[in-house]
Design an enzyme around this catalytic site. Structure first.
Site, PDB file in Angstrom:
ATOM      1  N   ARG A   3       3.720  17.356   4.742  1.00  0.00           N
ATOM      2  CA  ARG A   3       3.082  16.180   4.153  1.00  0.00           C
ATOM      3  C   ARG A   3       2.088  15.518   5.091  1.00  0.00           C
ATOM      4  NH1 ARG A   3       6.701  11.911   1.283  1.00  0.00           N
ATOM      5  NH2 ARG A   3       4.742  11.600   0.174  1.00  0.00           N
TER       6      ARG A   3
ATOM      7  N   CYS B  79      -2.175 -12.899   2.488  1.00  0.00           N
ATOM      8  CA  CYS B  79      -1.645 -12.836   1.119  1.00  0.00           C
ATOM      9  C   CYS B  79      -0.438 -11.904   1.047  1.00  0.00           C
ATOM     10  CB  CYS B  79      -2.729 -12.337   0.161  1.00  0.00           C
ATOM     11  SG  CYS B  79      -2.159 -12.162  -1.544  1.00  0.00           S
TER      12      CYS B  79
ATOM     13  N   ASN C 134       1.050  -3.699  -1.038  1.00  0.00           N
ATOM     14  CA  ASN C 134       1.789  -3.148  -2.179  1.00  0.00           C
ATOM     15  C   ASN C 134       1.821  -1.625  -2.157  1.00  0.00           C
ATOM     16  OD1 ASN C 134      -0.848  -2.561  -2.833  1.00  0.00           O
ATOM     17  ND2 ASN C 134      -0.811  -3.534  -4.832  1.00  0.00           N
TER      18      ASN C 134
ATOM     19  N   ARG D  69       8.258  13.389 -17.783  1.00  0.00           N
ATOM     20  CA  ARG D  69       9.712  13.534 -17.658  1.00  0.00           C
ATOM     21  C   ARG D  69      10.386  13.783 -19.007  1.00  0.00           C
ATOM     22  NH1 ARG D  69      12.606  14.345 -13.252  1.00  0.00           N
ATOM     23  NH2 ARG D  69      14.040  12.588 -13.404  1.00  0.00           N
TER      24      ARG D  69
ATOM     25  N   ASP E 287      -1.856  13.994  -6.464  1.00  0.00           N
ATOM     26  CA  ASP E 287      -0.539  13.363  -6.605  1.00  0.00           C
ATOM     27  C   ASP E 287       0.630  14.273  -6.246  1.00  0.00           C
ATOM     28  OD1 ASP E 287       1.307  11.287  -7.337  1.00  0.00           O
ATOM     29  OD2 ASP E 287       1.602  12.291  -9.257  1.00  0.00           O
TER      30      ASP E 287
ATOM     31  N   LYS F  96      16.552   9.848 -15.289  1.00  0.00           N
ATOM     32  CA  LYS F  96      17.091  10.361 -16.555  1.00  0.00           C
ATOM     33  C   LYS F  96      18.537   9.959 -16.821  1.00  0.00           C
ATOM     34  CE  LYS F  96      14.029  14.317 -17.179  1.00  0.00           C
ATOM     35  NZ  LYS F  96      13.930  15.771 -17.474  1.00  0.00           N
TER      36      LYS F  96
END
Length: 381
Positions: A57, A191, A155, A295, A134, A222
């Site tokens: 990764r 912030c 975030n 999914r 992704d 699930k």
């Protein structure tokens, strides 16, 4: 080969095919990200959807022979829906997050990367590429940050000056020595709105997310939804946008430059009750082209049941009783039992008492008890 000119040509071509932002990064290992991922793993904060090998990764050389640079791209997506239908009593609606509006972004971003790769290959024959969107090994956010696409916000989203955080990311590793761009410096300042308003406290601190507590992750599981998340879900049936919608950098950001990204309101804000009995075929026909379907229908149906409980939608009781009595999946029966207790009423209570006599699955029995406990609490009150 004049690689400076090649870079200019690539940038110009990217604009012609609708890439909203492009950046270039070195292919050096991502040391800071590696340390962060190790820490995430130690804390148990990973979602489990990621590539498990942290080395892969964070080190491009382990997944590509002779990397020389990485090209990162961003496509801006809409943040507002035109003609959005409003839910009302008897016709409650769920919501898919913005990243699931329009055609699955994995397809759209990959198409742009493929066009870019074809162009570069025409300029430099025998060029080599590895394209990722992704689900690739590298962390999209780390690549985009290094390439100057945006800065990594508190975030955990990449925030661009031009489009806020409403962008899809993709990248390609190449064997070409393209000059890297300068990373952007953090512009979040003091912030911390995203951290303060996260429904579950999943944003542990700036730039650190406990994915296990994130509503977006929970909507994709699930099994039974843990009790602590059920009242937090609201009407979300896939994903969560809270940490983006409150971000001041996203104020006024709404881009409708890619027709394929435009949401069909009836798909991304669907009626909840029809979801409870939708067939696999109908589900795939209606939702199969959006990212939120990856999914399958089970998580969506479970979340729809939780959303109906959130609204205390009395008109859903009959449908929920059918799920409790006939659905072969324990998660659906159990979630329906809990929802019936949450909604309340004589019909719901009778259904739970009847189910208690015949149910064999232990987890469903537990959910039936939870449902019946709502009536005990109401009676005591």
């Amino acid at each position: 080969m004049d690689y400076l000119q090649l870079k200019k040509d690539i940038i110009e071509f990217s604009k012609s095919i609708g890439i909203d932002k492009i950046g270039f990064a070195s292919s050096d290992p991502f040391i800071e990200m590696k340390n962060l991922l190790i820490r995430q793993q130690e804390l148990g904060f990973q979602s489990g959807f990621e590539e498990k090998d942290i080395e892969k990764r964070t080190d491009p050389s382990l997944i590509f022979d002779g990397p020389r640079s990485i090209i990162a791209i961003a496509l801006a997506y809409p943040s507002r829906m035109k003609d959005a239908p409003k839910g009302k009593k008897g016709e409650r609606r769920g919501i898919f997050c913005r990243a699931s509006w329009g055609i699955d972004y994995h397809i759209l971003v990959r198409e742009k990367l493929e066009l870019l790769a074809e162009y570069i290959d025409s300029k430099v024959p025998n060029s080599r590429f590895k394209l990722m969107v992704d689900t690739g090994e590298l962390v999209d956010r780390a690549v985009a940050e290094r390439a100057g696409i945006g800065w990594s916000g508190k975030n955990c989203s990449i925030i661009t000056p031009e489009f806020g955080s409403y962008v899809y990311l993709g990248e390609m590793i190449t064997n070409l020595p393209l000059e890297p761009d300068e990373p952007l410096h953090d512009q979040c300042g003091e912030c911390r709105l995203c951290i303060d308003v996260c429904p579950t406290g999943a944003l542990v601190q700036p730039g650190q997310l406990n994915a296990q507590k994130c509503i977006a992750f929970q909507t994709q599981t699930k099994g039974f939804l843990a009790d602590e998340f059920r009242d937090k879900l609201g009407n979300r049936i896939y994903g969560c946008d809270t940490c983006q919608t409150v971000c001041p950098k996203n104020k006024g950001m709404d881009f409708h430059v890619h027709p394929e990204m435009e949401p069909n309101p009836e798909i991304v804000k669907p009626l909840l009750q029809p979801l409870l009995s939708i067939s696999n075929r109908d589900f795939n026909e209606k939702f199969g082209k959006i990212a939120g379907s990856w999914r399958g229908k089970k998580p969506i149906q479970r979340n729809a049941i939780v959303a109906l409980a959130h609204f205390k939608e009395k008109s859903a009781v009959k449908d929920l009783v059918e799920v409790l009595k006939k659905d072969v999946r324990p998660v659906m029966r159990g979630t329906a039992a809990w929802a019936l207790g949450k909604i309340g009423g004589t019909e719901a209570k009778e259904a739970l008492l009847n189910a208690e006599k015949v149910e064999q699955d232990e987890e469903v029995k537990t959910e039936i008890k939870k449902g019946l406990n709502y009536f005990i609490v109401k009676d005591e009150a």
